[in-house]
Write a protein that holds these residues in place. Structure first.
Motif, short mmCIF file in Angstrom:
data_model
loop_
_atom_site.label_atom_id
_atom_site.label_comp_id
_atom_site.label_asym_id
_atom_site.label_seq_id
_atom_site.Cartn_x
_atom_site.Cartn_y
_atom_site.Cartn_z
N LEU A 98 -19.60 -9.27 -21.19
CA LEU A 98 -19.26 -8.49 -20.00
C LEU A 98 -20.17 -7.26 -19.87
O LEU A 98 -20.77 -6.82 -20.85
CB LEU A 98 -17.80 -8.04 -20.07
CG LEU A 98 -16.76 -9.16 -20.08
CD1 LEU A 98 -15.37 -8.60 -20.29
CD2 LEU A 98 -16.83 -9.95 -18.77
N PRO A 99 -20.28 -6.67 -18.67
CA PRO A 99 -21.09 -5.47 -18.48
C PRO A 99 -20.58 -4.29 -19.33
O PRO A 99 -19.42 -4.26 -19.73
CB PRO A 99 -20.94 -5.17 -16.98
CG PRO A 99 -20.55 -6.47 -16.37
CD PRO A 99 -19.71 -7.17 -17.40
N TRP A 100 -21.46 -3.30 -19.54
CA TRP A 100 -21.15 -2.17 -20.42
C TRP A 100 -20.55 -0.96 -19.70
O TRP A 100 -20.23 0.04 -20.34
CB TRP A 100 -22.44 -1.66 -21.06
CG TRP A 100 -23.16 -2.63 -21.92
CD1 TRP A 100 -22.73 -3.85 -22.37
CD2 TRP A 100 -24.48 -2.45 -22.46
NE1 TRP A 100 -23.70 -4.44 -23.14
CE2 TRP A 100 -24.78 -3.61 -23.21
CE3 TRP A 100 -25.42 -1.43 -22.37
CZ2 TRP A 100 -26.00 -3.76 -23.88
CZ3 TRP A 100 -26.63 -1.59 -23.02
CH2 TRP A 100 -26.92 -2.74 -23.78
N GLU A 101 -20.45 -1.00 -18.38
CA GLU A 101 -20.16 0.24 -17.64
C GLU A 101 -18.93 0.99 -18.13
O GLU A 101 -18.93 2.23 -18.19
CB GLU A 101 -20.03 -0.06 -16.15
CG GLU A 101 -21.35 -0.02 -15.38
CD GLU A 101 -22.22 -1.23 -15.67
OE1 GLU A 101 -23.39 -1.22 -15.25
OE2 GLU A 101 -21.74 -2.19 -16.31
N LYS A 102 -17.87 0.30 -18.50
CA LYS A 102 -16.66 1.00 -18.95
C LYS A 102 -16.91 1.80 -20.23
O LYS A 102 -16.22 2.78 -20.51
CB LYS A 102 -15.52 0.01 -19.16
CG LYS A 102 -14.92 -0.51 -17.86
CD LYS A 102 -13.70 -1.38 -18.14
CE LYS A 102 -13.06 -1.84 -16.84
NZ LYS A 102 -11.85 -2.69 -17.08
N ALA A 103 -17.89 1.38 -21.01
CA ALA A 103 -18.22 2.06 -22.27
C ALA A 103 -19.35 3.06 -22.11
O ALA A 103 -19.58 3.88 -23.00
CB ALA A 103 -18.61 1.04 -23.33
N LYS A 104 -20.05 3.02 -20.99
CA LYS A 104 -21.27 3.82 -20.82
C LYS A 104 -21.28 4.73 -19.60
O LYS A 104 -21.98 5.74 -19.59
CB LYS A 104 -22.49 2.88 -20.71
CG LYS A 104 -22.92 2.24 -22.02
CD LYS A 104 -23.72 3.21 -22.86
CE LYS A 104 -24.45 2.54 -23.99
NZ LYS A 104 -25.24 3.51 -24.80
N ALA A 105 -20.57 4.37 -18.54
CA ALA A 105 -20.73 5.06 -17.26
C ALA A 105 -19.50 5.87 -16.84
O ALA A 105 -19.39 6.28 -15.69
CB ALA A 105 -21.06 4.04 -16.17
N PHE A 106 -18.62 6.14 -17.79
CA PHE A 106 -17.42 6.90 -17.46
C PHE A 106 -17.78 8.37 -17.16
O PHE A 106 -18.85 8.86 -17.55
CB PHE A 106 -16.40 6.81 -18.61
CG PHE A 106 -16.95 7.21 -19.96
CD1 PHE A 106 -16.86 8.52 -20.40
CD2 PHE A 106 -17.55 6.27 -20.79
CE1 PHE A 106 -17.38 8.91 -21.64
CE2 PHE A 106 -18.07 6.63 -22.03
CZ PHE A 106 -17.97 7.95 -22.45
N ASP A 107 -16.88 9.07 -16.51
CA ASP A 107 -17.10 10.49 -16.20
C ASP A 107 -17.30 11.28 -17.49
O ASP A 107 -16.53 11.13 -18.44
CB ASP A 107 -15.91 11.06 -15.42
CG ASP A 107 -15.82 10.54 -14.00
OD1 ASP A 107 -16.73 9.81 -13.57
OD2 ASP A 107 -14.83 10.87 -13.32
N GLY A 108 -18.33 12.13 -17.52
CA GLY A 108 -18.60 12.94 -18.69
C GLY A 108 -19.35 12.22 -19.79
O GLY A 108 -19.36 12.66 -20.94
N SER A 109 -20.04 11.12 -19.45
CA SER A 109 -20.68 10.29 -20.48
C SER A 109 -22.14 10.66 -20.75
O SER A 109 -22.84 9.93 -21.45
CB SER A 109 -20.59 8.81 -20.11
OG SER A 109 -21.26 8.55 -18.89
N VAL A 110 -22.60 11.79 -20.22
CA VAL A 110 -23.96 12.23 -20.54
C VAL A 110 -24.07 13.75 -20.39
O VAL A 110 -23.46 14.34 -19.50
CB VAL A 110 -25.00 11.52 -19.62
CG1 VAL A 110 -24.84 11.93 -18.17
CG2 VAL A 110 -26.41 11.77 -20.10
#
Length: 203
Positions: A98-110
């Motif tokens: 599956l895509p990574w967005e839930k693990a990588k693109a959440f608010d405050g992730s950078v």
């Protein structure tokens, strides 16, 4: 909209384009395969934070990356950023294909340093991360599988970049879990001289 600073000027990126698996030793430390093509994922503007939080809904891992600001059809400024990852969730998603967005693109992730304007991408650019005064990560353009110029060309072959967008070029070996109350210091060097420094205290 969240913003970053370039030579003290506030700029609001519409998106952050991230490169995964761009350093061989980092690929090995996570037991991944070396990809044939560039691995790209996106973080939204809402991912940008000024605070380094060790926990979101679970423990977070840091990944230090050399970052470039896109303006006028080229990379016009350089900085450093910490890509924050929900590693356990990312592993689960990868196992399911599956895509990574839930693990990588959440608010405050950078989180980012300020950016410094450049005339061109100098091949001597390098960067490091120290945690509590111990150097943990080091990387430079020579260690990248895909150079910044190749990354930009690949991105522009299938999507548009807006002025102010940021490209993160991948992380070297040494990633790990963020620790509350620890001091994180990232540096970008040019020809061995410090170009910029950014410090964070993990919450």
């Amino acid at each position: 909209m969240h913003s970053i600073k370039v030579d003290e000027q506030a700029i609001q990126p519409s998106k952050i384009v991230c490169v995964g698996r761009n350093y061989v030793e980092h690929i090995k430390e996570l037991n991944n395969d070396v990809p044939n093509d560039l691995v790209i994922f996106i973080k939204p503007n809402s991912a940008i934070s000024t605070r380094l939080k060790a926990y979101h809904t679970e423990a977070l891992h840091y990944e230090t990356e050399l970052c470039f600001l896109y303006q006028g059809g080229r990379f016009s400024a350089v900085g450093v950023g910490l890509d924050l990852t929900k590693r356990a969730l990312q592993s689960q998603l990868k196992q399911k294909g599956l895509p990574w967005e839930k693990a990588k693109a959440f608010d405050g992730s950078v989180v980012f340093s300020d950016f410094v304007s450049i005339d061109s991408v100098d091949p001597s650019l390098s960067f490091s991360l120290s945690i509590d005064n111990e150097v943990i990560q080091q990387g430079d353009i020579a260690l990248m599988i895909h150079s910044p110029q190749a990354i930009l060309a690949d991105i522009l072959s299938f999507m548009s970049l807006e002025d102010g967008d940021i490209v993160m070029t991948g992380t070297p070996k040494g990633v790990g879990q963020l620790k509350p109350k620890s001091h994180y210091c990232a540096e970008v060097m040019l020809n061995g001289d410090t170009l910029l420094t950014q410090e964070w205290l993990a919450e």
